[in-house]
Design an enzyme around this catalytic site. Structure first.
Site, PDB file in Angstrom:
ATOM      1  N   ASN A  92       1.389   3.586  11.018  1.00 56.76           N
ATOM      2  CA  ASN A  92       0.604   4.073  12.354  1.00 56.76           C
ATOM      3  C   ASN A  92       0.854   3.012  13.509  1.00 56.76           C
ATOM      4  OD1 ASN A  92      -1.105   1.978  10.476  1.00 56.76           O
ATOM      5  ND2 ASN A  92      -1.713   1.889  12.559  1.00 56.76           N
ATOM      6  N   HIS A 103      -3.432   0.228  -4.625  1.00 56.07           N
ATOM      7  CA  HIS A 103      -2.873  -0.876  -5.081  1.00 56.07           C
ATOM      8  C   HIS A 103      -3.129  -0.763  -6.707  1.00 56.07           C
ATOM      9  CE1 HIS A 103      -1.536  -3.504  -1.893  1.00 56.07           C
ATOM     10  NE2 HIS A 103      -2.259  -2.653  -1.288  1.00 56.07           N
ATOM     11  N   HIS A 121      -7.356   3.803   6.860  1.00 51.42           N
ATOM     12  CA  HIS A 121      -6.560   3.408   5.410  1.00 51.42           C
ATOM     13  C   HIS A 121      -6.124   4.713   4.793  1.00 51.42           C
ATOM     14  CE1 HIS A 121      -5.485   1.063   1.943  1.00 51.42           C
ATOM     15  NE2 HIS A 121      -6.134   1.825   1.134  1.00 51.42           N
ATOM     16  N   ALA A 152       2.572  -2.183   4.523  1.00 50.61           N
ATOM     17  CA  ALA A 152       2.275  -1.326   5.338  1.00 50.61           C
ATOM     18  C   ALA A 152       1.853  -1.824   6.624  1.00 50.61           C
ATOM     19  CB  ALA A 152       1.270  -0.175   4.863  1.00 50.61           C
ATOM     20  N   HIS A 170      -5.007  -9.614  -1.341  1.00 47.45           N
ATOM     21  CA  HIS A 170      -4.885 -10.059  -0.045  1.00 47.45           C
ATOM     22  C   HIS A 170      -5.828 -10.940   0.096  1.00 47.45           C
ATOM     23  CE1 HIS A 170      -3.628  -5.931  -0.342  1.00 47.45           C
ATOM     24  NE2 HIS A 170      -3.007  -5.958   0.511  1.00 47.45           N
ATOM     25  N   MET A 172      -1.564  -6.860   7.020  1.00 48.60           N
ATOM     26  CA  MET A 172      -2.497  -7.847   6.390  1.00 48.60           C
ATOM     27  C   MET A 172      -2.222  -8.684   5.213  1.00 48.60           C
ATOM     28  SD  MET A 172      -5.928  -5.566   7.077  1.00 48.60           S
ATOM     29  CE  MET A 172      -6.105  -4.406   8.052  1.00 48.60           C
ATOM     30  N   SER A 173      -0.799  -8.667   5.175  1.00 54.63           N
ATOM     31  CA  SER A 173      -0.306  -9.499   3.967  1.00 54.63           C
ATOM     32  C   SER A 173       1.254 -10.098   4.374  1.00 54.63           C
ATOM     33  CB  SER A 173      -0.196  -8.516   2.822  1.00 54.63           C
ATOM     34  OG  SER A 173       1.024  -7.475   2.877  1.00 54.63           O
ATOM     35  N   SER A 179       0.952  -1.174   0.151  1.00 59.76           N
ATOM     36  CA  SER A 179       0.032   0.112  -0.091  1.00 59.76           C
ATOM     37  C   SER A 179       0.917   1.111   0.075  1.00 59.76           C
ATOM     38  CB  SER A 179      -0.757   0.060   1.154  1.00 59.76           C
ATOM     39  OG  SER A 179      -1.836  -0.884   1.187  1.00 59.76           O
ATOM     40  N   TYR A 217      -8.061 -11.008   2.655  1.00 58.70           N
ATOM     41  CA  TYR A 217      -9.484 -10.237   3.055  1.00 58.70           C
ATOM     42  C   TYR A 217     -10.303  -9.907   1.821  1.00 58.70           C
ATOM     43  CZ  TYR A 217      -6.993  -5.677   2.315  1.00 58.70           C
ATOM     44  OH  TYR A 217      -6.418  -4.564   1.748  1.00 58.70           O
ATOM     45  N   GLU A 218      -9.621  -9.869   0.590  1.00 57.99           N
ATOM     46  CA  GLU A 218     -10.576  -9.544  -0.614  1.00 57.99           C
ATOM     47  C   GLU A 218     -11.507 -10.719  -1.131  1.00 57.99           C
ATOM     48  OE1 GLU A 218      -8.214  -7.140  -3.760  1.00 57.99           O
ATOM     49  OE2 GLU A 218      -6.518  -7.432  -2.321  1.00 57.99           O
TER      50      GLU A 218
HETATM   51  N1  HPA Z   1      -3.097  -3.215  11.388  1.00 55.77           N
HETATM   52  C1  HPA Z   1      -3.129  -4.106  10.400  1.00 55.77           C
HETATM   53  N2  HPA Z   1      -2.771  -3.830   9.166  1.00 55.77           N
HETATM   54  C2  HPA Z   1      -2.258  -2.490   9.148  1.00 55.77           C
HETATM   55  C3  HPA Z   1      -2.210  -1.536  10.073  1.00 55.77           C
HETATM   56  C4  HPA Z   1      -2.421  -1.940  11.408  1.00 55.77           C
HETATM   57  O1  HPA Z   1      -2.748  -1.133  12.435  1.00 55.77           O
HETATM   58  N3  HPA Z   1      -1.640  -0.552   9.456  1.00 55.77           N
HETATM   59  C5  HPA Z   1      -1.293  -0.715   8.028  1.00 55.77           C
HETATM   60  N4  HPA Z   1      -1.513  -2.105   7.956  1.00 55.77           N
END
Ligand code: HPA
Length: 289
Positions: free
Chosen positions: A251, A77, A263, A129, A99, A227-228, A46, A101-102
């Protein structure tokens, strides 16, 4: 979309023969479009897709032009394979990934890295990310993986093993290559970029975590969450690739400070970190053996 759902494993068993054929079909479609043979596969997460601007581009192929290749549905993406050289190395960069989750089956998530290995790439560099659990980290920092926890996501190796790809019981003791990690750390020092060595934990998403989950992940020894990456790194190792992974901290994870992850924040910080990220990745690829 239907064409891209290869395994249909939700209602049936993983069809190894069909899956392997899909990999070979993707491979031959790419070979029809370019004769480029990559040494290094780079997966750009991302907001990190700008790295391709550091490449001397030889060819580009949209995922949607490769029948059987999964196509990303996530904002930020792009969905393009970019072939070119970086510091004399031949690189296949994935600008965007899919991903779990998609809604893709876990086997579909790893189609791209498997195809790039079949195309010739012996080294994989995954980037993504992440939220930081480790309070020594801050947004804009990078974390080169020392290890991961993938126990909260399915394994891409479940189902009949395809022996042409790898062995049934793959050891993942030293999944992330130590020399590439050390190289990343020393590039960070040299270029004044904050690079840590850490343990990453993959979740399915797409929801961000609750503060209670983050407290649990901290107890388990995780420094970052995302998440990846862990799923793809596992498939890469199954195929015998040398693996490196770099998190971009976008973050602090949920409950670590007052703000909730979003996001927009994730892509904005990743974009902002893009210059350092490109420097780190370019130097890593240039100097790796
Ligand atoms: N959690 C999960 N996935 C992420 C995060 C998060 O805080 N930040 C960026 N991808």
């Amino acid at each position: 979309m239907e064409d891209n759902l290869i395994t249909g494993a939700v209602f049936g068993r993983f069809d190894a023969e069909r899956y392997y054929q899909t990999l070979l079909d993707c491979l031959s479609q790419i070979k029809e479009k370019t004769d480029f043979v990559p040494e290094v596969a780079v997966v750009l997460g991302s907001g990190l897709g700008h790295f391709v601007e550091a490449m001397d581009i030889a060819a580009e192929i949209s995922y949607s032009d490769i029948k059987g290749f999964p196509v990303s549905t996530v904002a930020g993406h792009r969905g393009k394979l970019v072939f070119g050289t970086v510091g004399g190395k031949k690189v296949a960069a994935m600008q965007g990934r899919v991903h779990y989750y998609e809604g893709y089956d876990v086997h579909d998530v790893v189609i791209p890295i498997r195809v790039l290995k079949l195309l010739g790439a012996h080294t994989a560099v995954f980037t993504n990310a992440v939220g930081a659990i480790n309070t020594d980290y801050r947004p804009g920092d990078f974390v080169v993986l020392r290890d991961h926890i993938s126990s909260f996501v399915p394994s891409p190796l479940v189902g009949e093993n395809i022996s042409q790809l790898g062995e049934r019981f793959t050891p993942v003791t030293d999944l992330y290559d130590e020399s590439l990690r050390n190289l990343s750390l020393s590039i960070g020092q040299e270029k004044d970029i904050r690079v840590h060595s850490g343990v990453f934990l993959q979740v399915t998403g797409p929801q961000y975590e609750t503060p209670a989950e983050i407290r649990m992940f901290r107890l388990l020894g995780a420094d970052t969450v995302g998440m990846s990456t862990a799923i793809e790194a596992t498939a890469a190792r199954h195929m015998g690739m040398r693996v490196c992974a770099i998190n971009c901290v976008t973050n602090m994870a949920a409950g670590i400070n007052d703000s909730a992850p979003s996001h927009e924040e994730v892509t904005a910080i990743a974009n902002k970190a893009g210059k350092d990220f490109s420097t780190l990745l370019r130097e890593l690829i240039t100097r790796m053996d």
